[in-house]
Structure formats: C-alpha cells, structure tokens
Write a protein that holds these residues in place. Structure first.
Motif, PDB file in Angstrom:
ATOM      1  N   VAL A 277      57.787  31.605  25.156  1.00 14.38           N
ATOM      2  CA  VAL A 277      56.675  31.692  24.217  1.00 14.38           C
ATOM      3  C   VAL A 277      56.496  33.159  23.841  1.00 14.38           C
ATOM      4  CG1 VAL A 277      54.210  31.356  23.846  1.00 14.38           C
ATOM      5  CG2 VAL A 277      55.510  29.672  25.163  1.00 14.38           C
ATOM      6  N   HIS A 278      56.434  33.411  22.532  1.00 16.90           N
ATOM      7  CA  HIS A 278      56.225  34.780  22.052  1.00 16.90           C
ATOM      8  C   HIS A 278      55.389  34.726  20.785  1.00 16.90           C
ATOM      9  CE1 HIS A 278      56.950  39.021  21.422  1.00 16.90           C
ATOM     10  NE2 HIS A 278      57.374  38.773  20.184  1.00 16.90           N
ATOM     11  N   ASP A 279      54.251  35.405  20.802  1.00 13.17           N
ATOM     12  CA  ASP A 279      53.347  35.445  19.641  1.00 13.17           C
ATOM     13  C   ASP A 279      52.997  34.035  19.153  1.00 13.17           C
ATOM     14  OD1 ASP A 279      53.293  38.196  19.669  1.00 13.17           O
ATOM     15  OD2 ASP A 279      54.904  38.417  18.185  1.00 13.17           O
ATOM     16  N   ALA A 280      52.618  33.179  20.106  1.00 14.29           N
ATOM     17  CA  ALA A 280      52.176  31.807  19.818  1.00 14.29           C
ATOM     18  C   ALA A 280      53.279  30.932  19.233  1.00 14.29           C
ATOM     19  CB  ALA A 280      50.966  31.797  18.896  1.00 14.29           C
ATOM     20  N   ILE A 281      54.533  31.347  19.401  1.00 12.08           N
ATOM     21  CA  ILE A 281      55.666  30.544  18.956  1.00 12.08           C
ATOM     22  C   ILE A 281      56.451  30.089  20.188  1.00 12.08           C
ATOM     23  CG2 ILE A 281      57.788  30.473  17.612  1.00 12.08           C
ATOM     24  CD1 ILE A 281      55.291  30.649  15.913  1.00 12.08           C
ATOM     25  N   LEU A 282      56.526  28.796  20.381  1.00 14.62           N
ATOM     26  CA  LEU A 282      57.272  28.229  21.497  1.00 14.62           C
ATOM     27  C   LEU A 282      58.697  27.924  21.057  1.00 14.62           C
ATOM     28  CD1 LEU A 282      56.246  25.546  24.039  1.00 14.62           C
ATOM     29  CD2 LEU A 282      58.203  25.071  22.571  1.00 14.62           C
ATOM     30  N   THR A 283      59.642  28.328  21.874  1.00 12.87           N
ATOM     31  CA  THR A 283      61.046  27.985  21.651  1.00 12.87           C
ATOM     32  C   THR A 283      61.532  27.203  22.862  1.00 12.87           C
ATOM     33  OG1 THR A 283      61.389  30.010  20.357  1.00 12.87           O
ATOM     34  CG2 THR A 283      63.351  28.859  21.160  1.00 12.87           C
ATOM     35  N   PHE A 284      61.954  25.996  22.624  1.00 11.04           N
ATOM     36  CA  PHE A 284      62.389  25.104  23.707  1.00 11.04           C
ATOM     37  C   PHE A 284      63.817  24.659  23.412  1.00 11.04           C
ATOM     38  CE2 PHE A 284      62.291  20.823  25.840  1.00 11.04           C
ATOM     39  CZ  PHE A 284      62.226  21.313  27.135  1.00 11.04           C
ATOM     40  N   GLU A 285      64.730  24.958  24.354  1.00 13.61           N
ATOM     41  CA  GLU A 285      66.135  24.633  24.166  1.00 13.61           C
ATOM     42  C   GLU A 285      66.623  23.774  25.330  1.00 13.61           C
ATOM     43  OE1 GLU A 285      68.668  27.951  22.363  1.00 13.61           O
ATOM     44  OE2 GLU A 285      67.084  29.066  23.400  1.00 13.61           O
ATOM     45  N   VAL A 286      67.329  22.726  24.991  1.00 15.89           N
ATOM     46  CA  VAL A 286      67.961  21.855  25.989  1.00 15.89           C
ATOM     47  C   VAL A 286      69.400  21.620  25.553  1.00 15.89           C
ATOM     48  CG1 VAL A 286      67.920  19.643  27.176  1.00 15.89           C
ATOM     49  CG2 VAL A 286      65.768  20.722  26.500  1.00 15.89           C
ATOM     50  N   ALA A 287      70.333  21.927  26.453  1.00 16.99           N
ATOM     51  CA  ALA A 287      71.753  21.732  26.151  1.00 16.99           C
ATOM     52  C   ALA A 287      72.410  20.998  27.312  1.00 16.99           C
ATOM     53  CB  ALA A 287      72.437  23.072  25.901  1.00 16.99           C
ATOM     54  N   ASN A 288      73.297  20.074  26.983  1.00 20.13           N
ATOM     55  CA  ASN A 288      74.026  19.341  28.012  1.00 20.13           C
ATOM     56  C   ASN A 288      75.419  18.997  27.518  1.00 20.13           C
ATOM     57  OD1 ASN A 288      72.201  17.192  26.438  1.00 20.13           O
ATOM     58  ND2 ASN A 288      74.076  16.142  27.102  1.00 20.13           N
ATOM     59  N   LYS A 289      76.334  18.917  28.461  1.00 19.21           N
ATOM     60  CA  LYS A 289      77.670  18.443  28.127  1.00 19.21           C
ATOM     61  C   LYS A 289      77.610  16.939  27.887  1.00 19.21           C
ATOM     62  CE  LYS A 289      80.272  21.911  30.744  1.00 19.21           C
ATOM     63  NZ  LYS A 289      81.270  22.132  31.837  1.00 19.21           N
ATOM     64  N   PHE A 290      78.485  16.459  27.007  1.00 17.55           N
ATOM     65  CA  PHE A 290      78.487  15.024  26.742  1.00 17.55           C
ATOM     66  C   PHE A 290      79.909  14.557  26.491  1.00 17.55           C
ATOM     67  CE2 PHE A 290      78.546  16.771  22.529  1.00 17.55           C
ATOM     68  CZ  PHE A 290      79.210  15.854  21.740  1.00 17.55           C
ATOM     69  N   ASP A 291      80.135  13.262  26.670  1.00 13.85           N
ATOM     70  CA  ASP A 291      81.429  12.643  26.416  1.00 13.85           C
ATOM     71  C   ASP A 291      81.514  12.309  24.945  1.00 13.85           C
ATOM     72  OD1 ASP A 291      83.721  11.030  26.275  1.00 13.85           O
ATOM     73  OD2 ASP A 291      83.415  10.328  28.334  1.00 13.85           O
ATOM     74  N   ASN A 292      82.532  12.775  24.278  1.00 12.85           N
ATOM     75  CA  ASN A 292      82.651  12.588  22.830  1.00 12.85           C
ATOM     76  C   ASN A 292      83.107  11.188  22.447  1.00 12.85           C
ATOM     77  OD1 ASN A 292      82.249  13.785  20.295  1.00 12.85           O
ATOM     78  ND2 ASN A 292      84.453  14.111  20.024  1.00 12.85           N
ATOM     79  N   ASP A 293      83.396  10.353  23.433  1.00 16.40           N
ATOM     80  CA  ASP A 293      83.786   8.969  23.147  1.00 16.40           C
ATOM     81  C   ASP A 293      82.567   8.199  22.658  1.00 16.40           C
ATOM     82  OD1 ASP A 293      84.670   6.407  23.021  1.00 16.40           O
ATOM     83  OD2 ASP A 293      85.419   6.307  25.094  1.00 16.40           O
ATOM     84  N   PRO A 294      82.523   7.717  21.418  1.00 15.83           N
ATOM     85  CA  PRO A 294      81.326   7.048  20.876  1.00 15.83           C
ATOM     86  C   PRO A 294      80.982   5.753  21.596  1.00 15.83           C
ATOM     87  CG  PRO A 294      83.196   6.744  19.399  1.00 15.83           C
ATOM     88  CD  PRO A 294      83.632   7.737  20.454  1.00 15.83           C
ATOM     89  N   LEU A 295      81.919   5.182  22.367  1.00 14.40           N
ATOM     90  CA  LEU A 295      81.660   3.913  23.053  1.00 14.40           C
ATOM     91  C   LEU A 295      81.192   4.105  24.490  1.00 14.40           C
ATOM     92  CD1 LEU A 295      84.772   1.861  21.847  1.00 14.40           C
ATOM     93  CD2 LEU A 295      82.458   1.890  20.891  1.00 14.40           C
ATOM     94  N   SER A 296      81.252   5.336  24.964  1.00 11.85           N
ATOM     95  CA  SER A 296      81.000   5.544  26.379  1.00 11.85           C
ATOM     96  C   SER A 296      79.541   5.713  26.734  1.00 11.85           C
ATOM     97  CB  SER A 296      81.781   6.778  26.857  1.00 11.85           C
ATOM     98  OG  SER A 296      81.307   7.942  26.191  1.00 11.85           O
ATOM     99  N   SER A 297      78.719   6.156  25.802  1.00  9.65           N
ATOM    100  CA  SER A 297      77.352   6.518  26.155  1.00  9.65           C
ATOM    101  C   SER A 297      76.294   5.831  25.314  1.00  9.65           C
ATOM    102  CB  SER A 297      77.165   8.031  26.028  1.00  9.65           C
ATOM    103  OG  SER A 297      77.417   8.446  24.710  1.00  9.65           O
ATOM    104  N   LYS A 298      76.682   4.758  24.659  1.00  7.81           N
ATOM    105  CA  LYS A 298      75.714   4.066  23.816  1.00  7.81           C
ATOM    106  C   LYS A 298      75.173   2.826  24.510  1.00  7.81           C
ATOM    107  CE  LYS A 298      75.788   6.698  20.160  1.00  7.81           C
ATOM    108  NZ  LYS A 298      74.595   7.386  19.698  1.00  7.81           N
ATOM    109  N   ASP A 299      73.871   2.608  24.378  1.00 12.02           N
ATOM    110  CA  ASP A 299      73.263   1.369  24.813  1.00 12.02           C
ATOM    111  C   ASP A 299      72.124   1.055  23.873  1.00 12.02           C
ATOM    112  OD1 ASP A 299      70.835   2.668  25.700  1.00 12.02           O
ATOM    113  OD2 ASP A 299      71.953   3.332  27.467  1.00 12.02           O
ATOM    114  N   SER A 300      71.463  -0.076  24.113  1.00 10.58           N
ATOM    115  CA  SER A 300      70.416  -0.531  23.178  1.00 10.58           C
ATOM    116  C   SER A 300      69.230   0.400  23.129  1.00 10.58           C
ATOM    117  CB  SER A 300      69.962  -1.940  23.573  1.00 10.58           C
ATOM    118  OG  SER A 300      69.438  -1.937  24.900  1.00 10.58           O
ATOM    119  N   ASN A 301      69.071   1.280  24.137  1.00 10.20           N
ATOM    120  CA  ASN A 301      67.919   2.175  24.180  1.00 10.20           C
ATOM    121  C   ASN A 301      68.237   3.587  23.718  1.00 10.20           C
ATOM    122  OD1 ASN A 301      66.083   0.258  25.315  1.00 10.20           O
ATOM    123  ND2 ASN A 301      67.194   0.449  27.239  1.00 10.20           N
TER     124      ASN A 301
END
Length: 341
Positions: A277-301
């Motif tokens: 937080v700097h001068d009332a500006i919040l910066t929030f960053e989230v980074a994660n590795k992921f599997d690029n296979d489109p079928l590997s990490s998809k579900d109904s949710n």
C-alpha cells in the motif's frame, strides 16, 4: 470536515429567500418619502400582490397540479386553473378600489397588476415539471441502488460456499493422510469462519483484518501442503494499512484460485503473493505456476471466484481499480490495483 445540507432544506431556504426579496422589494429600492412606491404602485400594494402571487404559485403546485394534472382528472385541470387565475383579478381590483383608489386612474399600471397572475402560473408549471423530473431521477437512482445492493448481496453470498468447498477439500486431504495438522487446521478454520460470519456483515472492513484473514488462509494451506508447495508471501506492515478499509473477502478468491490451480497439476509448484500500500493505492499480486494442458485443470467450478470478484469490483470500485490477469505459461499472474478509502 464538510457538512452536507439536505437538498430539501436547501429548496425550502431558496423559496423563503425568493419570496422574501419580492415582498420587501419596495422597501429595498424605494424610500418613505415616496411611500416606498415602485413607479405608480405603492409599496404596500406591491407586497399584497406578491402574497396573492404566492397563493397562485403554491395552490397550483401543491394542490391543483398533483391532484388534477393526470390522465384521470385532466379535464378538471383547465377549469381549476382558470378559476385560480380568474379569481385573482377581482381580488386585486377590490384591493385597488377599496385601499388604493388613486391607482384606478393610472390605466398604465393595470398590465403590471393583472398580467403577473398568468406569468406566476406558468412559472409554477415549470417548477412542477422540474420537481417531477428530479423526483423521477431520484426514484430511478434508488431503484438502481437497490438493484446493485441486491446483486452485491448475492455475490457476497457466493463467496462463503465457494470458500468452504475449497477449505473442506483441504481438510479431507489432511484427514486421508491422518496428519497431526488436522486439529490445528480445524481450529484455524474456526477462526476463519468467525471472521466470515461476524466481521464481514458491514459494508467494509479494516484492511488489517482482511490481511490477517489472508494470512490465516495461507497458513492453513501451508499445513496442508507442507514443503510440497513453495509459498512466498509479502504483506504490508500493519502500520501502513491501519487506517484503510476494503470490501470484505475481496482478495481471497485470487489466493484460492492460485492454490486450486497451481498445486495439483504442475511439478515444483510455486505460489507468490504480494500486497503493498502506497499513498492509499493497494497493489495486490498473486502468481502461480500452472499446467498449460487445457484438459488438466478444468472442472465445473472453475472461474467462479474470479468472475465473482470482477463483478464486485465493478459494483463497488467503478473507475477506482485496475485488474490484470495474464496467463502466459508457465505462470498465471493476477495484479489488482485498488484505490482505498
């Protein structure tokens, strides 16, 4: 500290000011030697005429217009207006004849005595139309605000089930491993539930509480994964965020998403979380590795959390946020820049 005066009080004050100026006009622009006359019109007569004009204005605006100017009684509106305006003419003439007979000899003043009745009526019509428009706009704004409030409540209600689904999945994993961390995980979940049930009922919460909630959630995930997932966090110090507030549970979906999609389908999983937080500006960053296979990490949710938070940002922080979602293998990187209050 600024003080906001209600619009209704401003309107009443403006009415009092305008009519007071008109009533006292002869005594402001003339003098006693000329009997406070304005031209051939004595000051007292001028003030009496203003009172009649006030009656025309408010009888029309408060009685005739709201009661008769509609589809059901429109046919009565015109006769009522004619009676109102026409009734003012003999009243004015009676005042002239009985109290100011000298004015009867000045035919030139008649147009300044009788014509204003018609003018005041038209001013009253314009006033009523403006008031109707303002009232309609206010009703529309109230309906829009109510609709937004209902939508926001619905979005908030989605957060808890989505959160519980993910956390209970974590606890099931600990139970299957017969981990000694299950008990402290349940205690930590209890603290998180207490925050969700009792501290997020208002419009906004202290940013420090939201950060503490994030830290507890991350600690719960560390209990689950241990050393299997590399988790790096950097949170702003309490002193830097002590006086700011934020929409409750606005940041957690980004973190949930990182643990859900960045731990199960990739070798050497790593999650990085940073909040500054700097001068009332919040910066929030989230980074994660992921599997690029489109079928590997998809579900109904998939995507429920991020879609939810995007909708809430649009409702609560219009023009006060920037959300960047970059999916570039092997990293999924979310950056939220938010103007705090």
């Amino acid at each position: 500290m600024s003080i906001r005066i209600p619009f209704k009080k401003i309107t009443i004050a403006l009415h009092i000011l305008i009519w007071s100026v008109l009533l006292l006009l002869p005594y402001l622009v003339s003098n006693a030697a000329s009997q406070y006359s304005i031209g051939a019109i004595p000051g007292l007569f001028f003030s009496l005429i203003v009172i009649i004009h006030m009656a025309i204005f408010y009888i029309h605006a408060l009685l005739i217009y709201p009661a008769l100017c509609n589809r059901q009684y429109w046919w009565l509106y015109v006769p009522a207006v004619l009676v109102l305006i026409g009734g003012s003419f003999p009243l004015k003439y009676a005042i002239m004849a009985n109290w100011f007979p000298d004015m009867l000899q000045h035919y030139s003043v008649y147009k300044f005595v009788f014509a204003p009745s018609v003018g005041i009526y038209f001013i009253s019509v314009v006033y009523c139309k403006v008031v109707d428009r303002i009232r309609a706009e206010n009703i529309l704004k109230e309906k829009q605000a109510e609709q937004l409030s209902t939508e926001l409540k619905f979005l908030r209600s989605q957060v808890s089930p989505h959160f519980l689904f993910n956390v209970l999945t974590n606890l099931v994993s600990l139970a299957r491993k017969k981990s000694d961390q299950l008990e402290p995980a349940l205690i930590m979940l209890s603290d998180l539930m207490r925050y969700m049930l009792y501290d997020t009922t208002g419009k906004k919460v202290l940013l420090s509480k939201e950060v503490a909630y994030l830290n507890s959630y991350i600690s719960l995930q560390k209990l689950r994964f241990g050393n299997d997932v590399k988790i790096n966090t950097h949170m702003a110090a309490d002193a830097a965020i002590a006086h700011y507030t934020i929409e409750p549970m606005l940041l957690i979906p980004f973190v949930e998403n990182a643990f859900k999609h960045g731990t199960s389908y990739t070798a050497q999983p790593e999650i990085n979380i940073r909040l500054t937080v700097h001068d009332a500006i919040l910066t929030f960053e989230v980074a994660n590795k992921f599997d690029n296979d489109p079928l590997s990490s998809k579900d109904s949710n998939s995507g429920i959390g991020l879609a939810n938070v995007q909708s809430r940002l649009q409702l609560l922080y219009p023009g006060k946020h920037q959300l960047s979602v970059v999916r570039q293998a092997p990293l999924f990187h979310v950056t939220l820049i938010l103007q705090l209050s």
